[in-house]
Design a protein around this motif. Sequence first.
Motif, PDB file in Angstrom:
ATOM      1  N   ARG A 158      77.393   8.144 -26.218  1.00  0.00           N
ATOM      2  CA  ARG A 158      77.851   6.972 -25.037  1.00  0.00           C
ATOM      3  C   ARG A 158      78.267   5.823 -26.165  1.00  0.00           C
ATOM      4  O   ARG A 158      79.316   4.959 -26.081  1.00  0.00           O
ATOM      5  CB  ARG A 158      76.850   6.624 -24.258  1.00  0.00           C
ATOM      6  CG  ARG A 158      77.298   5.331 -23.358  1.00  0.00           C
ATOM      7  CD  ARG A 158      78.740   5.609 -22.944  1.00  0.00           C
ATOM      8  NE  ARG A 158      79.449   4.529 -22.295  1.00  0.00           N
ATOM      9  CZ  ARG A 158      80.279   3.442 -23.067  1.00  0.00           C
ATOM     10  NH1 ARG A 158      80.738   3.902 -24.111  1.00  0.00           N
ATOM     11  NH2 ARG A 158      80.927   2.413 -22.254  1.00  0.00           N
ATOM     12  N   LEU A 159      77.289   5.480 -27.248  1.00  0.00           N
ATOM     13  CA  LEU A 159      77.687   4.403 -28.094  1.00  0.00           C
ATOM     14  C   LEU A 159      78.856   4.454 -28.977  1.00  0.00           C
ATOM     15  O   LEU A 159      79.080   3.490 -29.580  1.00  0.00           O
ATOM     16  CB  LEU A 159      76.352   3.852 -28.517  1.00  0.00           C
ATOM     17  CG  LEU A 159      75.279   3.342 -27.677  1.00  0.00           C
ATOM     18  CD1 LEU A 159      73.847   3.412 -28.629  1.00  0.00           C
ATOM     19  CD2 LEU A 159      75.712   2.167 -27.089  1.00  0.00           C
ATOM     20  N   LEU A 164      80.767  -1.115 -25.156  1.00  0.00           N
ATOM     21  CA  LEU A 164      80.068  -1.305 -23.925  1.00  0.00           C
ATOM     22  C   LEU A 164      80.613  -2.862 -23.251  1.00  0.00           C
ATOM     23  O   LEU A 164      80.753  -3.793 -23.989  1.00  0.00           O
ATOM     24  CB  LEU A 164      78.468  -1.367 -23.849  1.00  0.00           C
ATOM     25  CG  LEU A 164      77.910  -0.122 -24.350  1.00  0.00           C
ATOM     26  CD1 LEU A 164      76.271  -0.061 -24.223  1.00  0.00           C
ATOM     27  CD2 LEU A 164      78.452   0.902 -22.986  1.00  0.00           C
ATOM     28  N   THR A 165      80.853  -2.989 -22.134  1.00  0.00           N
ATOM     29  CA  THR A 165      81.389  -4.262 -21.484  1.00  0.00           C
ATOM     30  C   THR A 165      79.740  -4.741 -21.135  1.00  0.00           C
ATOM     31  O   THR A 165      78.767  -4.317 -21.354  1.00  0.00           O
ATOM     32  CB  THR A 165      81.923  -4.112 -20.162  1.00  0.00           C
ATOM     33  OG1 THR A 165      81.069  -3.571 -19.307  1.00  0.00           O
ATOM     34  CG2 THR A 165      83.354  -3.612 -20.243  1.00  0.00           C
ATOM     35  N   PRO A 166      79.719  -6.289 -20.878  1.00  0.00           N
ATOM     36  CA  PRO A 166      78.315  -6.745 -20.855  1.00  0.00           C
ATOM     37  C   PRO A 166      77.658  -6.149 -19.672  1.00  0.00           C
ATOM     38  O   PRO A 166      76.342  -5.742 -19.751  1.00  0.00           O
ATOM     39  CB  PRO A 166      78.677  -8.196 -20.625  1.00  0.00           C
ATOM     40  CG  PRO A 166      80.092  -8.497 -21.263  1.00  0.00           C
ATOM     41  CD  PRO A 166      80.989  -7.310 -21.100  1.00  0.00           C
ATOM     42  N   GLN A 168      78.000  -2.941 -18.867  1.00  0.00           N
ATOM     43  CA  GLN A 168      77.422  -1.755 -19.155  1.00  0.00           C
ATOM     44  C   GLN A 168      76.326  -1.780 -20.200  1.00  0.00           C
ATOM     45  O   GLN A 168      75.407  -0.979 -19.859  1.00  0.00           O
ATOM     46  CB  GLN A 168      78.628  -0.786 -19.991  1.00  0.00           C
ATOM     47  CG  GLN A 168      79.783  -0.524 -18.814  1.00  0.00           C
ATOM     48  CD  GLN A 168      80.677   0.092 -19.526  1.00  0.00           C
ATOM     49  OE1 GLN A 168      81.318  -0.304 -20.754  1.00  0.00           O
ATOM     50  NE2 GLN A 168      81.667   1.087 -19.058  1.00  0.00           N
ATOM     51  N   ALA A 169      76.295  -2.706 -20.997  1.00  0.00           N
ATOM     52  CA  ALA A 169      75.485  -3.024 -21.877  1.00  0.00           C
ATOM     53  C   ALA A 169      74.020  -3.337 -21.115  1.00  0.00           C
ATOM     54  O   ALA A 169      72.813  -2.733 -21.635  1.00  0.00           O
ATOM     55  CB  ALA A 169      75.684  -4.146 -22.890  1.00  0.00           C
ATOM     56  N   SER A 170      74.003  -3.972 -20.019  1.00  0.00           N
ATOM     57  CA  SER A 170      72.879  -4.456 -19.096  1.00  0.00           C
ATOM     58  C   SER A 170      72.391  -3.137 -18.222  1.00  0.00           C
ATOM     59  O   SER A 170      71.234  -2.821 -18.391  1.00  0.00           O
ATOM     60  CB  SER A 170      73.393  -5.391 -18.480  1.00  0.00           C
ATOM     61  OG  SER A 170      73.369  -6.736 -18.727  1.00  0.00           O
ATOM     62  N   ALA A 171      73.273  -2.448 -17.689  1.00  0.00           N
ATOM     63  CA  ALA A 171      72.835  -1.253 -17.115  1.00  0.00           C
ATOM     64  C   ALA A 171      72.339  -0.031 -17.894  1.00  0.00           C
ATOM     65  O   ALA A 171      71.259   0.431 -17.837  1.00  0.00           O
ATOM     66  CB  ALA A 171      74.180  -0.667 -16.512  1.00  0.00           C
ATOM     67  N   PHE A 172      72.782   0.108 -19.450  1.00  0.00           N
ATOM     68  CA  PHE A 172      72.365   0.902 -20.455  1.00  0.00           C
ATOM     69  C   PHE A 172      70.820   0.377 -20.739  1.00  0.00           C
ATOM     70  O   PHE A 172      69.797   1.276 -20.721  1.00  0.00           O
ATOM     71  CB  PHE A 172      73.205   0.663 -21.633  1.00  0.00           C
ATOM     72  CG  PHE A 172      73.050   1.607 -22.563  1.00  0.00           C
ATOM     73  CD1 PHE A 172      73.964   2.864 -22.752  1.00  0.00           C
ATOM     74  CD2 PHE A 172      72.040   1.748 -23.457  1.00  0.00           C
ATOM     75  CE1 PHE A 172      73.881   4.002 -23.589  1.00  0.00           C
ATOM     76  CE2 PHE A 172      71.910   2.731 -24.521  1.00  0.00           C
ATOM     77  CZ  PHE A 172      72.851   3.842 -24.614  1.00  0.00           C
TER      78      PHE A 172
END
Length: 186
Positions: A158-159, A164-166, A168-172
């Motif tokens: 994934r990375l 990642l959007t902000p 997506q990064a928070s969800a990740f």
Amino acid sequence: MRDFRRFERCTRRGEHGDGLSGGGMRGGGGSGRVFGHGGLRFVLLQLIADKPSHGYELIKAIEERLGGSYSPSPGTVYPTLTLLEELGYLSVDEADAGGRKRYSITEAGQGFLAENRVTADAMLARMNGGVDGAGPRGGRPPQVMRAVENLKLAMRMRLSREPLTPAQASAFAAVLDAAAQQLEQI
């Protein structure tokens, strides 16, 4: 003693490596050394002292003792076997029909092993405990190690795609944090 120093010079220059070869553990994990500098030679000598073997059999024996968590590469094992033969610690029986050499330990090899019994025993004990305790007696169940490797692979995949959007990064991060919290409760 002179032969041993020659071995040490060769391994420092990388001519005959005997730790992990590039890539680490099978399955994409780890980059540490299983045996430490020069340790594979003691393991190979002991395995051959126990039972004369072909290189492939030695690779499989090490992999089996480590519960499948690591398999030394032929590019690591065969140069070490050749060097041990050159040093007079191993002899090669006639190659079989498939061209495979069967190695036996020599008297000089038995002596070298005896002189270095503490180190050889430490390497065997480490091997029996597995890579970072991952072996058959090390306490880390194979299904857990498989799941850890799957998670690492999923994260890397994934990375490696678009950034990642902000959100997506928070969800990740939330998924990883939740998994960590659940694991602490087990």
